[in-house]
Structures are given as C-alpha cells and as structure tokens.
Design a protein around this motif. Structure first.
Motif, PDB file in Angstrom:
ATOM      1  N   ILE A 195       0.852  -1.203   0.000  1.00 41.57           N
ATOM      2  CA  ILE A 195       0.000   0.000   0.000  1.00 41.57           C
ATOM      3  C   ILE A 195       0.882   1.245   0.000  1.00 41.57           C
ATOM      4  CG2 ILE A 195      -1.809   1.255   1.261  1.00 41.57           C
ATOM      5  CD1 ILE A 195      -2.434  -1.471   2.642  1.00 41.57           C
ATOM      6  N   HIS A 196       2.051   1.160   0.630  1.00 46.49           N
ATOM      7  CA  HIS A 196       2.981   2.290   0.718  1.00 46.49           C
ATOM      8  C   HIS A 196       4.237   1.958  -0.090  1.00 46.49           C
ATOM      9  CE1 HIS A 196       4.224   5.925   3.042  1.00 46.49           C
ATOM     10  NE2 HIS A 196       5.412   5.533   2.633  1.00 46.49           N
ATOM     11  N   GLY A 197       4.795   2.949  -0.788  1.00 45.96           N
ATOM     12  CA  GLY A 197       6.039   2.725  -1.521  1.00 45.96           C
ATOM     13  C   GLY A 197       5.783   2.298  -2.944  1.00 45.96           C
ATOM     14  N   THR A 213      13.155   0.961  -1.450  1.00 47.84           N
ATOM     15  CA  THR A 213      13.319   1.056   0.009  1.00 47.84           C
ATOM     16  C   THR A 213      13.032   2.492   0.475  1.00 47.84           C
ATOM     17  OG1 THR A 213      15.650   1.493  -0.279  1.00 47.84           O
ATOM     18  CG2 THR A 213      15.022  -0.783   0.133  1.00 47.84           C
ATOM     19  N   CYS A 214      12.834   2.632   1.781  1.00 47.17           N
ATOM     20  CA  CYS A 214      12.404   3.914   2.373  1.00 47.17           C
ATOM     21  C   CYS A 214      13.283   5.092   1.960  1.00 47.17           C
ATOM     22  CB  CYS A 214      12.385   3.819   3.884  1.00 47.17           C
ATOM     23  SG  CYS A 214      11.707   2.279   4.535  1.00 47.17           S
ATOM     24  N   THR A 215      14.610   4.912   1.990  1.00 48.23           N
ATOM     25  CA  THR A 215      15.500   6.052   1.735  1.00 48.23           C
ATOM     26  C   THR A 215      15.634   6.367   0.240  1.00 48.23           C
ATOM     27  OG1 THR A 215      17.278   4.458   2.018  1.00 48.23           O
ATOM     28  CG2 THR A 215      16.898   6.007   3.816  1.00 48.23           C
ATOM     29  N   GLU A 216      15.091   5.518  -0.611  1.00 46.38           N
ATOM     30  CA  GLU A 216      15.066   5.885  -2.024  1.00 46.38           C
ATOM     31  C   GLU A 216      14.051   7.004  -2.247  1.00 46.38           C
ATOM     32  OE1 GLU A 216      14.911   1.584  -3.427  1.00 46.38           O
ATOM     33  OE2 GLU A 216      15.930   2.566  -5.088  1.00 46.38           O
ATOM     34  N   CYS A 217      13.082   7.121  -1.348  1.00 48.55           N
ATOM     35  CA  CYS A 217      12.073   8.182  -1.466  1.00 48.55           C
ATOM     36  C   CYS A 217      12.239   9.250  -0.392  1.00 48.55           C
ATOM     37  CB  CYS A 217      10.670   7.597  -1.371  1.00 48.55           C
ATOM     38  SG  CYS A 217      10.272   6.507  -2.747  1.00 48.55           S
ATOM     39  N   HIS A 218      12.563   8.852   0.846  1.00 45.27           N
ATOM     40  CA  HIS A 218      12.655   9.812   1.952  1.00 45.27           C
ATOM     41  C   HIS A 218      14.102  10.113   2.279  1.00 45.27           C
ATOM     42  CE1 HIS A 218       8.386   9.395   2.958  1.00 45.27           C
ATOM     43  NE2 HIS A 218       8.521   8.100   2.830  1.00 45.27           N
TER      44      HIS A 218
HETATM   45  C1  HEC Z   1       8.072   5.139  -3.686  1.00 48.52           C
HETATM   46  C2  HEC Z   1       8.334   6.137  -2.678  1.00 48.52           C
HETATM   47  C3  HEC Z   1       8.182   5.775  -1.207  1.00 48.52           C
HETATM   48  C4  HEC Z   1       8.744   4.720  -0.523  1.00 48.52           C
HETATM   49  C5  HEC Z   1       9.569   3.573  -1.086  1.00 48.52           C
HETATM   50  C6  HEC Z   1       8.394   4.908   0.856  1.00 48.52           C
HETATM   51  N1  HEC Z   1       7.641   6.045   1.007  1.00 48.52           N
HETATM   52 FE1  HEC Z   1       6.939   6.816   2.773  1.00 48.52          FE
HETATM   53  N2  HEC Z   1       5.914   8.260   1.761  1.00 48.52           N
HETATM   54  C7  HEC Z   1       5.964   8.451   0.381  1.00 48.52           C
HETATM   55  C8  HEC Z   1       5.055   9.552   0.043  1.00 48.52           C
HETATM   56  C9  HEC Z   1       4.824  10.087  -1.370  1.00 48.52           C
HETATM   57  C10 HEC Z   1       4.468   9.999   1.253  1.00 48.52           C
HETATM   58  C11 HEC Z   1       3.439  11.109   1.426  1.00 48.52           C
HETATM   59  C12 HEC Z   1       4.125  12.327   1.935  1.00 48.52           C
HETATM   60  C13 HEC Z   1       3.234  13.542   2.040  1.00 48.52           C
HETATM   61  O1  HEC Z   1       2.036  13.411   2.231  1.00 48.52           O
HETATM   62  O2  HEC Z   1       3.795  14.647   1.933  1.00 48.52           O
HETATM   63  C14 HEC Z   1       5.046   9.182   2.315  1.00 48.52           C
HETATM   64  C15 HEC Z   1       4.762   9.342   3.666  1.00 48.52           C
HETATM   65  C16 HEC Z   1       5.413   8.649   4.701  1.00 48.52           C
HETATM   66  C17 HEC Z   1       5.282   8.916   6.110  1.00 48.52           C
HETATM   67  C18 HEC Z   1       4.467  10.047   6.710  1.00 48.52           C
HETATM   68  C19 HEC Z   1       3.049   9.674   6.777  1.00 48.52           C
HETATM   69  C20 HEC Z   1       2.181  10.785   7.298  1.00 48.52           C
HETATM   70  O3  HEC Z   1       1.113  10.430   7.767  1.00 48.52           O
HETATM   71  O4  HEC Z   1       2.541  11.973   7.199  1.00 48.52           O
HETATM   72  C21 HEC Z   1       6.075   8.028   6.788  1.00 48.52           C
HETATM   73  C22 HEC Z   1       6.260   7.919   8.286  1.00 48.52           C
HETATM   74  C23 HEC Z   1       6.693   7.189   5.777  1.00 48.52           C
HETATM   75  N3  HEC Z   1       6.284   7.592   4.531  1.00 48.52           N
HETATM   76  C24 HEC Z   1       7.576   6.168   6.071  1.00 48.52           C
HETATM   77  C25 HEC Z   1       8.080   5.272   5.132  1.00 48.52           C
HETATM   78  C26 HEC Z   1       8.813   4.066   5.467  1.00 48.52           C
HETATM   79  C27 HEC Z   1       9.121   3.613   6.874  1.00 48.52           C
HETATM   80  C28 HEC Z   1       9.146   3.463   4.283  1.00 48.52           C
HETATM   81  C29 HEC Z   1       9.874   2.155   4.077  1.00 48.52           C
HETATM   82  C30 HEC Z   1       9.331   0.969   4.751  1.00 48.52           C
HETATM   83  C31 HEC Z   1       8.620   4.304   3.214  1.00 48.52           C
HETATM   84  N4  HEC Z   1       7.985   5.377   3.772  1.00 48.52           N
HETATM   85  C32 HEC Z   1       8.782   4.049   1.861  1.00 48.52           C
HETATM   86  C33 HEC Z   1       6.752   7.754  -0.513  1.00 48.52           C
HETATM   87  C34 HEC Z   1       7.478   6.605  -0.239  1.00 48.52           C
END
Ligand code: HEC
Ligand code: HEC
Ligand code: HEC
Length: 260
Positions: A195-197, A213-218
């Motif tokens: 659902i995420h990523g 992985t997480c740091t590829e986006c954050h």
């Molecule tokens: C493909 C890109 C991508 C990946 C991979 C990704 N994220 Fe994210 N993440 C996002 C986006 C886009 C948002 C939305 C940010 C916003 O609303 O400004 C987000 C939001 C979040 C938030 C904030 C949620 C909130 O309610 O504000 C957290 C915490 C987070 N990610 C953690 C993670 C973690 C931990 C992983 C790895 C397990 C991960 N992300 C992997 C793109 C990604």
C-alpha cells in the motif's frame, strides 16, 4: 552537499561571465542522467544494455525515470524479514544505497573506526556536532522527529558504516526498511502489503520484484521539509498526455454511446 556539486559550484563561480571557460561540448558523448525517486539521491546514468535497448528512459520534463529496460539492474537480494519469509529466494530485490553515499567509506574507518571516539556522548541526546555540519545540512535543526530523535537512534555508535536496530545490532544502509520500521511500524506494514512505496518487475504475484526502500524516497535527515512540515518534497508532475494528431479536444469522451 555532494562533493561534485561543490566542485561544480566553484567552477561556475570561477567561470562566471567568461564564455571561453565553457567546457568543449561534445553532444554525442554527453551523459544523460535521471533520477528514480528522490531527486539528487537516486541518479542513474542512461546507457545501452544492448544495442537499441536503453537501461532507462528519462522524462525531459521532470528528469525522472519513466521506463526501465531492465528493472532488476544493479539490485541485490532484499534482507529476509518477518512475515515476508514466504517470498521465494531471489524474488524480492532492492537497489543498494551504499554506492550513493559519498561519506560512507570514510565514516567507518577515519573517525568512527569501531571504537567510541574520545569525548563521545554517553547517551542519544542532541549535542552540537560542528564536524558534521558540512555533511548533514540540517544538523542544528534536524528535520526528523521534531526534536525527539537524534543521530544514534539510527546510526550505529561504533560501527559507523551501519545503521542500528532496537537491539543495538547493525542494519545495512542497503536495507533501511529494517531501521525505519522500528519506529514506523504502521508504514512498514503498509509497505510490506504494497500500500505504501513502490515495486516494479514481474506482474504476477509470485514474480520477481524490485522493492523501493524507504530512503530511495525519503531523505532521513529531512522528512519534515522545513516550512512545508510534511514528509515528502513535492515533485513537478508530468504534463497530461497529448491528444492524437488532428483531434482538437477530448469532448467526445464525455458523450456515452448508450443513453443512461
Ligand atoms: C516510492 C516512494 C516511497 C517509498 C519507497 C516509501 N515512502 Fe513513505 N511516503 C511516500 C510519500 C509520497 C508519502 C506522502 C508524503 C506527504 O504526504 O507529503 C510518504 C509518507 C510517509 C510517512 C508520513 C506519513 C504521514 O502520515 O505523514 C512516513 C512515516 C513514511 N512515509 C515512512 C516510510 C517508510 C518507513 C518506508 C519504508 C518501509 C517508506 N515510507 C517508503 C513515498 C514513499
Ligand atoms: C531517522 C534516522 C536517522 C537519523 C536521526 C540520522 N540519520 Fe544520518 N542517515 C540515516 C540514513 C538512513 C542514511 C543513509 C541515507 C541514504 O541512503 O540516502 C544516513 C546517512 C548519513 C550520512 C552519510 C551521508 C552520505 O552522503 O554519505 C551521514 C554523515 C549522517 N547520516 C550523519 C548523521 C548525523 C550527524 C545525524 C545526527 C544529527 C544523523 N545522521 C541522524 C539515518 C538517520
Ligand atoms: C527512532 C525512531 C525513528 C526512526 C528510526 C525513524 N523515524 Fe521517522 N519519525 C520519527 C518521529 C518521532 C517522527 C515525528 C512524528 C510526528 O511528530 O508526527 C517521524 C516522522 C517521520 C516522517 C513524517 C514527517 C513528519 O514529521 O511530518 C517520515 C516521512 C519519516 N519519519 C520517515 C522515516 C524514514 C524513511 C525512516 C528510516 C530512514 C525513519 N523515519 C526512521 C521517528 C523515527
């Protein structure tokens, strides 16, 4: 700041206004780079895997990767993780981060060489670290956790070329989901469920996939993004697709052939 950027900034400052300073342009050999997910941290160089087949296609609008010739290029197996152990060996892969991190090789050898440096703090509370200010721009106002987390929640205290889990054991920079998941359990669960990523690769559920992985986006040092105060730096969207040649507008799409 990345050292190349520093060099480039210096060159620009040096060359400002002097046309003769411009490097000779050889367009046939000019490297095209684009980024996969996080701008500046996930760069790929466009090249041919075999004649006519590029590794990536880059968007001329945003500079982002639009298409992959081989989605698994340069990947390594994803670490075995709880609840993902049913995935057959080799079917889940990630792209390593280590080669994108300029300081990593030095970190574990020069200053933090396996022992606690002299005068090193005994706990995880924030302290001024003048030596790190050039490497981590937000070190004085870390943009993660709103003042409640600090370097050693994430970085291993004696093995500085590793991250750290809840037990104090090292976590590879290439498997950051194991770090981020220790505090963001809900996001880890969403990521695990898809659902995420993002994942790319074979379409079938049992097919081979590259997990982003997480740091590829954050950016772990800047998840708040200053005044925006949200987890993600917004990217410029792609423009909508062009209408086919000769079509003036898309109004016909609004009329349904069967009345309802
Ligand atoms: C493909 C890109 C991508 C990946 C991979 C990704 N994220 Fe994210 N993440 C996002 C986006 C886009 C948002 C939305 C940010 C916003 O609303 O400004 C987000 C939001 C979040 C938030 C904030 C949620 C909130 O309610 O504000 C957290 C915490 C987070 N990610 C953690 C993670 C973690 C931990 C992983 C790895 C397990 C991960 N992300 C992997 C793109 C990604
Ligand atoms: C939330 C976890 C977290 C915190 C807190 C954190 N880091 Fe990091 N740091 C990381 C991760 C993950 C990476 C690897 C980033 C990547 O893959 O792009 C990293 C990378 C680095 C690097 C290597 C950068 C490079 O380009 O080679 C340095 C240096 C660093 N951190 C220093 C610090 C310092 C100093 C602090 C405290 C002020 C700190 N970090 C706080 C998670 C964190
Ligand atoms: C030691 C615990 C800890 C670790 C490890 C950690 N975070 Fe966080 N993270 C936090 C806290 C605390 C917040 C702030 C939540 C809030 O104030 O709403 C946060 C916030 C975030 C946000 C939302 C930005 C915001 O504050 O609005 C994102 C995105 C995020 N973290 C991503 C990551 C990623 C990616 C990693 C792994 C590199 C990671 N975190 C590792 C504790 C952690």
């Amino acid at each position: 700041m990345n050292r190349w950027l520093v060099v480039r900034a210096m060159l620009l400052a040096f060359c400002a206004g002097a046309a003769t300073c411009a490097p000779a342009q050889d367009n046939s050999k000019k490297e095209e780079t684009c980024f996969e997910s996080r701008k500046g941290a996930t760069q790929v160089i466009k090249r041919e895997i075999r004649p006519g087949l590029p590794n990536v296609r880059c968007s001329p609008t945003t500079g982002a990767v639009l298409w992959y010739g081989d989605p698994f290029e340069g990947t390594v197996p994803m670490a075995r993780m709880p609840l993902l152990d049913k995935i057959a060996e080799g079917q889940a892969v990630v792209k390593p981060r280590s080669d994108k991190l300029n300081f990593l090789a030095q970190c574990g050898t020069v200053c933090h060489n396996g022992v606690m440096p002299k005068g090193f703090p005994k706990d995880n509370r924030p302290v001024p670290i003048p030596t790190m200010e050039a490497m981590v721009p937000d070190v004085k106002n870390l943009q993660h956790g709103r003042g409640r987390i600090w370097c050693l929640e994430c970085h291993h205290s004696t093995k500085r070329n590793a991250l750290v889990d809840h037990f104090g054991d090292p976590v590879s920079f290439d498997q950051p989901q194991q770090l981020c998941g220790k505090c963001h359990g809900d996001k880890l669960r969403d990521w695990r469920d898809g659902i995420h990523g993002k994942r790319i690769g074979e379409f079938t559920s049992t097919g081979k996939k590259r997990w982003f992985t997480c740091t590829e986006c954050h950016n772990p040092h800047d998840v708040q993004d200053g005044a925006r105060n949200r987890g993600f730096v917004a990217l410029q969207p792609e423009p909508p697709p062009q209408l086919p040649k000769g079509m003036k507008d898309a109004k016909h799409e609004k009329t349904h052939p069967i009345a309802h």
